[in-house]
Motif scaffolding. Sequence first.
Motif, short mmCIF file in Angstrom:
data_model
loop_
_atom_site.label_atom_id
_atom_site.label_comp_id
_atom_site.label_asym_id
_atom_site.label_seq_id
_atom_site.Cartn_x
_atom_site.Cartn_y
_atom_site.Cartn_z
N ARG A 251 0.79 -1.23 0.00
CA ARG A 251 0.00 0.00 0.00
C ARG A 251 0.83 1.29 0.00
NH1 ARG A 251 -3.56 -0.61 4.61
NH2 ARG A 251 -4.26 -2.45 3.46
N PRO A 252 1.91 1.40 0.78
CA PRO A 252 2.68 2.66 0.74
C PRO A 252 3.23 2.98 -0.65
CG PRO A 252 3.28 1.37 2.67
CD PRO A 252 2.42 0.48 1.82
N PHE A 434 5.26 11.52 1.38
CA PHE A 434 4.95 10.16 0.95
C PHE A 434 5.93 9.53 -0.04
CE2 PHE A 434 0.78 11.87 2.23
CZ PHE A 434 0.40 10.88 3.13
N LEU A 450 10.08 -2.51 1.53
CA LEU A 450 8.62 -2.47 1.65
C LEU A 450 8.12 -3.58 2.55
CD1 LEU A 450 7.38 -1.72 -1.98
CD2 LEU A 450 7.02 -0.29 0.03
N SER A 453 9.11 -2.95 6.26
CA SER A 453 8.41 -1.86 6.94
C SER A 453 7.05 -2.29 7.44
CB SER A 453 8.24 -0.66 6.01
OG SER A 453 7.37 -0.97 4.94
N ARG A 454 6.52 -3.38 6.91
CA ARG A 454 5.17 -3.85 7.29
C ARG A 454 5.22 -5.24 7.92
NH1 ARG A 454 1.20 0.22 7.18
NH2 ARG A 454 2.26 1.85 6.04
#
Length: 455
Positions: A251-252, A434, A450, A453-454
Motif C-alpha cells: 500500500r505505501p 509520501f 517495503l 516496513s510492514r
Amino acid sequence: MTMPGGPAGSTRPSDRAGSGVIVIAALGGLLFGYDTGVISGALLFIEQDFELSPLTSGMVVSSILIGAMAGALGSGTLADRWGRRPLLIAAAVIFAAGAIAAGAAPSAGALIAARVVLGLAVGMASTLVPTFISEMAAPRSRGRMVAVNQLMITIGIVLAYAANYAFADFGGWRAMFLAALLPSAALGIGMLFVSETPRFLVRSGRITEARAVLARLRRDEDVEAEIAQIAEVRPEEQGGRLRELVRPWVRPALVAGIGLQILGQASGVNTVIYYAPTIFQETGLAASGAILATVGIGTVNVLMTLVGMAVVDRIGRKRLLLAGATVMAVSLALLATALSLTGSGASVLAFAAVVLYIVAVATSLNVVVFIIPSELYPLRVRGTAMSATLFANWGMNFVVSLTFLSLLEALGGTATFWMYALLCVVLALFTARFIPETKGRTLEEIEADLRGSRS
C-alpha cells in the motif's frame, strides 16, 4: 549509440544491448509524445473544418485519454501474464491503425473514435515502456535509462509541434496525424529484435534465457548474483492481481505512485502541452505566431529533459521533485499575473512564465513521474500496479483537459492558473511526506524494504 552511463566509444556487449533498450524508449515514447502533442496545433484547424463547439473541442482533445485509461489499465495485467515485449508489438499496430483512422476521419465523431484508438496505444506505451526499461537497466543508471522514455516523449511532442507548424499554412491537420505512421512501423519492427526482460523470464522459469539476456546487459561477473537475487521472489507470489495491490506492505508504494500521478496531472502540466497555442492566443498572438511559440516551448522541454536525466541519479528523485514543484508553483503564479494584464508586455511575461514552468516540469516532474512507480512496485504485481497507476494518471489527465477550456471561460485565465499554482504546492507537500528515495538501489532491495516496513 551507447547506454547512458557507459564510456564513450565502448563496444562491450552491455553497450550494444543497452542501445536496444533505448530504441524501445525512443520509439514507444516518441509515439506517445507525438500523438498527445499533435492535437495542440491541429485543433485550430479541426475546429474550423467541423465547426466545433467548446465542448466538442474538449471531447476531440480528451478522447485520446479515454483510450489511454483503457490501454493503461489492461496492458499491465496482460504484460504480467504474456510478457512486456508482445504487448509493445501490439501497441505499435494500434498506433498505426489509429493514425490512419484519424487522418481519414470524415467527421468529428469519427475523429473522436480514432483518437480513442490512439489512446489505447498511448496508454499501453505509458505503462509498458517504463516497466520494460526499469527491468532491463542496471541500478547505477536506471534513473537515466527510464528517463530516456520521457526524453523521447518530449521529442515526440516537439516533432508534433513542428509538424503543426509545417502544415499550418494550408490547414493540413490530416497530414499531422498520418505522419505518425513511420515511427509506428519502426516500433513494431524494432521490437522483433529486442529480448524479453530478464525479470519476466526468471519469473516464467526461463532461467537460461534470462541469463543470456543479462550477459548482454551486464558485466559477466554480475550475472549470477543478479539471477539469484531476482529468483528470491517467493514462488507462491508469482503473478499479480488487482486485489493484491491493497495488501498492507504494498500500500505505501501504491499511495506514492498513484498520488504522484494524480497531483502531477492536477498541477496543470498537460494544459500547456494541449492548449499552449490557445494560451498564447489569449495574450494577443495570431494563430501562426502561437504555434511557432509552442515549437520553442517544445524545444525547451527536450533540452531541459536532458538536464533532468543528467542529475536524477545524482540528486535523487525526491529532492529533484521537491525543487521542481516549488518552481512550478512560482511560474504558474507569474502566468496568472500575465493573463490579468494587457499589451505586448503581457505576452512577453506569459511566454517567460510558460518557459520557466516547462523548465521546472521537464527537469523534475516529467523525469521522475515514470521512474518512481517503476522502481517502487514489487515484481509480482509490477505490471498490474503500473496499470492502476497510469490509469490514475490518464484519468486525471482526462478531467484536467476536458475542463480546462470551460474553466478558462468561466473563471478566466488568472483564477485558473492561480488554482494550478496552489495544486503545485500540494504536490510539493505530498512529495515531502509520501515519496521515498530510490536512487542507486536494486529493485529487489526496494521491495525488501517495503516488506520489512510492514513485517
